[in-house]
Enzyme design. Structure first.
Site, short mmCIF file in Angstrom:
data_model
loop_
_atom_site.label_atom_id
_atom_site.label_comp_id
_atom_site.label_asym_id
_atom_site.label_seq_id
_atom_site.Cartn_x
_atom_site.Cartn_y
_atom_site.Cartn_z
N GLU A 101 0.84 -1.39 0.03
CA GLU A 101 0.05 0.32 0.39
C GLU A 101 1.26 1.45 0.39
O GLU A 101 0.69 2.38 1.12
CB GLU A 101 -1.02 -0.03 1.06
CG GLU A 101 -2.12 -0.98 1.34
CD GLU A 101 -3.22 -0.87 2.36
OE1 GLU A 101 -2.87 0.20 3.12
OE2 GLU A 101 -4.32 -1.40 1.74
N GLU A 134 -6.33 -8.05 0.13
CA GLU A 134 -6.96 -7.43 1.39
C GLU A 134 -8.30 -7.17 1.08
O GLU A 134 -8.18 -6.65 0.42
CB GLU A 134 -6.00 -6.24 1.95
CG GLU A 134 -5.10 -6.45 2.80
CD GLU A 134 -4.23 -5.52 3.47
OE1 GLU A 134 -5.15 -4.43 3.86
OE2 GLU A 134 -2.80 -5.00 3.49
#
Ligand SMILES: *[C@@H]1O[C@H](CO)[C@@H](O)[C@H](O)[C@H]1NC(C)=O
Length: 424
Positions: free
Chosen positions: A211, A317
């Site tokens: 991320e 995720e």
């Protein structure tokens, strides 16, 4: 050509280019049949990188509200107290029994987040290290129980996103703007690749950075693109020769639409590259305001972008949770949008019965969790597969794969469907 010229700054990428001309981009042989079998897995969140919402007790027990992440966990309390709390946590949060249970649930992958400070603590950085023996144990347990491991660098020096789950919650992340930080991260990826060079049959994937904050603009994105080139070289060519590893390189989309990455590191010039995307529907006012039916249809709507992208896409995720109600989910001391306890949020409703122990969940809520879980897994299997966030959480059962199995909204066999037509 601009990108290739930029890529030349890395010696391993030089090797990569040399290898391409020598070997003619020979295909690699990952130890899992990506693309033909679906990735089904869980993240081992909150283990080797602390997250306040996954283990709120570790943070509450400090008695210090300034402790909001792993950096401040080490900074703002007695060092030996912090050290022994971490050690106890590493020893107990995940054990071999979890790998037994994960395999028994029909899953084939675990993604293991780890921070840079397990490898390299710079001067002035308060972090406590000691996580690496646990990463090694995890790989052994995965081997024992037939699971593949994704080693996921979840926090980089300077922080790549400022989130607490990068280790250091900061308003101005500085990974991308500081070449020393990036070089330290490159060195860690080389270390990870060589650490598991003889265990590619278990560590089938390395994810070089979780991320990165692409939403902060073009400077971040250009640093990320260069770092992906460097990481490819570091992971594909760990032998210091033109010999290729079989390890999959799992990039992250940096919060850009997949289309932003069209043509990036695609075969045949690049081998064994996959894209990780994270799909959550609670980190904006618009998303927490959706009805259950809207959450489900929004999940289903990802099907075509996942199936048509030019690299394998793993949804690395996602969660059946549909609110940001879990305590500390938005950060310790930060409230929730859903119940209006976050500054500036418009209240949608009460969080009561939507988070915490499943014993407080209504039958209709559990039915929704099952439907949303099925909508997501069936959609994400139109890409290369999925890895749920997360295996367990102290007090947020809506996020916990383990709690879902126990309470019936996650099936014992992940291919089993009660709502085969949930996406229409
Ligand atoms: C860059 O990051 C390193 C730590 O990796 C730090 O020591 C150094 O002071 C930083 N440089 C700048 C200009 O902030």
């Amino acid at each position: 050509m601009v990108s290739l010229r930029a890529a030349l700054s890395s010696t391993s990428v030089l090797l990569a280019l040399l290898a391409h001309s020598v070997l003619g981009d020979s295909p690699i042989h990952p130890s899992f049949p990506y693309g033909s079998s679906k990735v089904r897995g869980v993240n081992l969140g909150g283990w080797l990188v602390l997250e306040p919402w996954i283990t709120p007790s570790l943070f509450d027990n400090t008695g210090n509200n300034g402790i909001v992440d792993e950096w401040t966990f080490a900074q703002f309390q007695d060092r030996s107290t912090a050290q022994s709390a971490l050690q106890q946590h590493w020893d107990t949060w995940i054990t071999e029994q979890d790998f037994i249970d994960i395999a028994a649930a029909g899953l084939n992958h675990v993604r293991v987040p780890i921070g840079y400070w397990a490898f390299d603590v710079g001067s002035g950085e308060p972090y406590i290290s000691g996580q690496l023996p646990y990463l090694q144990k995890a790989v052994g347990w995965a081997r024992n129980h037939g699971l593949k491991v994704i080693v996921d660098l979840h926090g980089a020096p300077g922080s790549q996103n400022g989130f607490d789950n990068s280790g250091h919650r900061v308003s101005t992340p500085q990974w991308h703007s500081n070449q020393t930080n990036i070089q330290r991260t490159d060195a860690i990826i080389k270390t990870i690749a060589s650490m598991f060079i003889n265990e590619q049959d278990v560590v089938s994937v390395i994810a070089p950075l979780n991320e990165p904050a692409g939403f902060d603009g073009p400077n971040v994105l250009s640093a990320v693109r260069q770092y992906w080139y460097d990481s490819y070289g570091n992971i594909r060519f760990p032998y210091g020769t033109t010999e290729q590893s079989n390890t999959l390189v799992l990039l992250h989309d940096a919060f850009q639409p997949l289309s932003y990455w069209d043509g990036f590191q695609t075969p045949p010039a690049w081998q064994g590259v996959a894209m990780d995307t994270h799909i959550y529907q609670m980190f904006s006012q618009d998303e927490v305001s959706r009805t259950n039916a809207q959450h489900i249809s929004a999940a289903c709507a990802y099907a075509s972008s996942l199936s048509s992208f030019d690299l394998w896409v793993i949804v690395g995720e996602w969660t059946p949770a549909a609110t940001d109600c879990a305590k500390y989910l938005n950060g310790r001391g930060v409230g929730a949008r859903y119940d209006g306890t976050m500054a500036g949020a418009d209240r949608v409703g009460s969080c009561s019965g939507l988070t915490g122990s499943a014993s407080g969940f209504s039958a209709s809520y559990k039915t929704f969790l099952r439907q949303y879980w099925e909508a997501q897994t069936s959609t994400y299997e139109q890409g290369a597969g999925w890895i749920q966030w997360t295996w367990k959480a102290e007090n947020a059962d809506e996020w916990s794969y383990q709690a879902g199995l126990k309470n019936g909204w996650i099936p014992q066999d992940p291919t089993q469907r009660q709502y085969p037509n949930i996406c229409g």
